[in-house]
Design an enzyme around this catalytic site. Structure first.
Site, short mmCIF file in Angstrom:
data_model
loop_
_atom_site.label_atom_id
_atom_site.label_comp_id
_atom_site.label_asym_id
_atom_site.label_seq_id
_atom_site.Cartn_x
_atom_site.Cartn_y
_atom_site.Cartn_z
N HIS A 188 -12.51 -0.80 -18.85
CA HIS A 188 -13.15 0.48 -18.56
C HIS A 188 -13.10 1.46 -19.73
O HIS A 188 -13.92 2.38 -19.78
CB HIS A 188 -12.51 1.12 -17.32
CG HIS A 188 -13.05 0.57 -16.03
ND1 HIS A 188 -12.54 -0.57 -15.44
CD2 HIS A 188 -14.04 0.99 -15.22
CE1 HIS A 188 -13.21 -0.82 -14.33
NE2 HIS A 188 -14.13 0.11 -14.18
N GLY A 189 -12.17 1.31 -20.62
CA GLY A 189 -12.15 2.24 -21.75
C GLY A 189 -10.94 2.08 -22.64
O GLY A 189 -9.90 1.57 -22.23
#
Length: 490
Positions: free
Chosen positions: A325-326
């Site tokens: 996700h990041g």
């Protein structure tokens, strides 16, 4: 380019629909591919070559896997294919994060930091790399033959409805329709309705709640109160659901307009009674991808360790889910926390529908909602310090006096209406209503006028509701009240 932008709604989408309807069917894939590349180049003109290189590389890997008969050689080819895709994603997504942390360590050690040119994160790279991996892995396992037409593989990878933020459509689910598909009036009309619902979720609910969430998350730690923190957390919890599920609805709806059938990506996740159930309902295409390509292989490899192997596989899977996700420690911790909760549910039996977990009833739902909301605070925060301040304030440890920053300043009538709508439509009320209408119709006599009137009234109300939603969205967009989808930055 945003789905919820005037140029897309009134120019690109109608033009694409017109071209695919009026031109010969054999041109359909070429038209959609050209539009998809234009769509991507609109926002990432300098990085469309990265996606094209990814497509070309995996096209070659697919051909090699289709020709290699030796199992050992095929193993080397698929290992190289996976490594190449992961390396591509890793460089663009995590290089800056790794170098930043390395320089922080060097500075702590008293060593001069390293100079480096930051890498730019191309839009949608997390999605199109995972999507094309389903192709090469599927060819390796013999699920389908290698695609010899490079244009079809390019369209699968770059198809604009799912290019930027999913769903993560698998090649096997799209392969047949890449070769032959058709659109009838019922499928097209259903796609339009689905698109309008997604547009309404994004523009009318997610955007409104997003303004409030952004303002509260921007409040300094010393100004936070419990009321403010909970308001911001709940707004973001509903914002991210309606933002992302709205995008998925629009993508699925557009797929129907062009003759493609995509699997559902959300199934009312906030009615879940455990974190395990939540991940069966939230971003289904991603959770099933990690289940099939990470969790199941790890569980098989560690099966001799019994429960310990399963728990280890869960933790590794959700660590990678967070990292996907990041590139931020907040995402890492978010993934680890979800993995730990799922592991605890497996160990205690809380996720089961029988036994003591079922006896505590509604408490399971409360537990799941609180855990999910707290997790979204981690997800939304720019740093661990900001997340700690927000979570501390939610626990009653806020340092704000409620004067300088007051909840009433942010929770206006528009936000309150969006919150109410978000709560109502995060529950499956419309499917329940449709089921009730269908049941009443099924039980009625063929000539029952009341049943026929009920059905016609339901359908007329649906048409009116969709028209009003689109009109309201058009008014909001005319006022310039749109903002990027949350998952665009992943």
């Amino acid at each position: 380019m945003l789905f919820s932008s005037n140029i897309f709604l009134y120019i690109l989408l109608p033009l694409t629909l017109a071209l695919t309807a009026l031109c010969p069917k054999r041109w359909g894939n070429s038209i959609l591919l050209a539009i998809s590349l234009f769509f991507y180049a609109w926002g990432e003109s300098g990085y469309v070559v990265v996606m094209l290189a990814c497509i070309a590389l995996n096209y070659v890997f697919g051909l090699l896997l289709g020709r290699v008969k030796d199992e050992r050689a095929a193993g080397w080819v698929i290992a190289l294919a996976i490594a190449a895709n992961v390396a591509l994603l890793g460089y663009y997504k995590y290089f800056n994060f790794l170098m930043g942390n390395l320089n922080a360590l060097l500075e702590w050690l008293g060593v001069a930091p390293l100079e480096f040119t930051p890498a730019h994160l191309p839009l949608g790279i997390s999605f199109f790399t995972f999507r094309i991996l389903t192709y090469v892995i599927g060819v390796y396992f013999g699920e389908f033959p290698a695609q010899r037409n490079p244009l079809r593989l390019a369209l699968f990878t770059s198809f604009f409805p799912v290019l930027i933020a999913g769903p993560i459509v698998r090649y096997g689910d799209m392969a047949a329709e890449l070769e032959k598909r058709s659109v009838d009036l019922e499928l097209f009309a259903g796609g339009v309705r689905r698109f309008i619902i997604g547009l309404g979720k994004k523009v009318l609910i997610a955007n409104t709640l997003g303004v409030c969430a952004d303002e509260i998350f921007a409040i300094p730690a010393h100004g936070l109160t419990a009321g403010l923190a909970w308001t911001g957390a709940v707004c973001y919890t509903l914002q991210i659901y309606f933002d992302f599920s709205g995008y998925s609805d629009m993508a699925i709806g557009m797929g129907h307009m062009f003759g493609f059938h995509f699997l559902e990506n959300f199934n009312y996740p906030y009615i879940s009674r455990s974190i395990t159930e939540f991940w069966r309902r939230w971003h289904i295409s991603l959770s099933s991808w990690f289940r099939d390509y990470v969790f199941m292989p790890l569980q098989m490899a560690w099966r001799e360790r019994m429960m310990r192997g399963t728990i280890a596989a869960v933790m590794v899977t959700f660590l990678l889910t967070g990292v996907w996700h990041g590139a931020n420690w907040t995402f890492v911790l978010w993934g680890v926390c979800h993995g730990a909760l799922i592991a605890a549910e497996r160990l205690t039996g809380l996720e089961k529908k029988r036994g003591w977990g079922e006896r505590i009833g509604a408490l399971r739902h409360v537990y799941a909602l609180v855990a999910i909301t707290a997790g979204w605070v981690l997800f939304r925060s720019e740093s661990l310090a900001q997340a700690g301040a927000m979570l501390g304030a939610m626990a009653g440890l806020g340092r704000g006096d409620g004067i300088e920053f007051n909840t009433a300043l942010y929770l206006n009538a528009k936000v309150a209406a969006a919150l109410a709508a978000g709560v109502v439509f995060s529950m499956p009320l419309l499917p329940w209503l449709r089921a009730a209408v269908d049941e009443r119709r099924a039980k009625a006599a063929p000539d029952d006028p009341l049943a026929a009137l009920l059905l016609r009234g339901y359908e007329a109300a649906g048409v009116a509701a969709h028209a009003l939603i689109f009109l309201a969205c058009a008014m909001c967009l005319a006022a310039g009240t749109h903002n990027p989808f949350i998952y665009f930055r992943f």
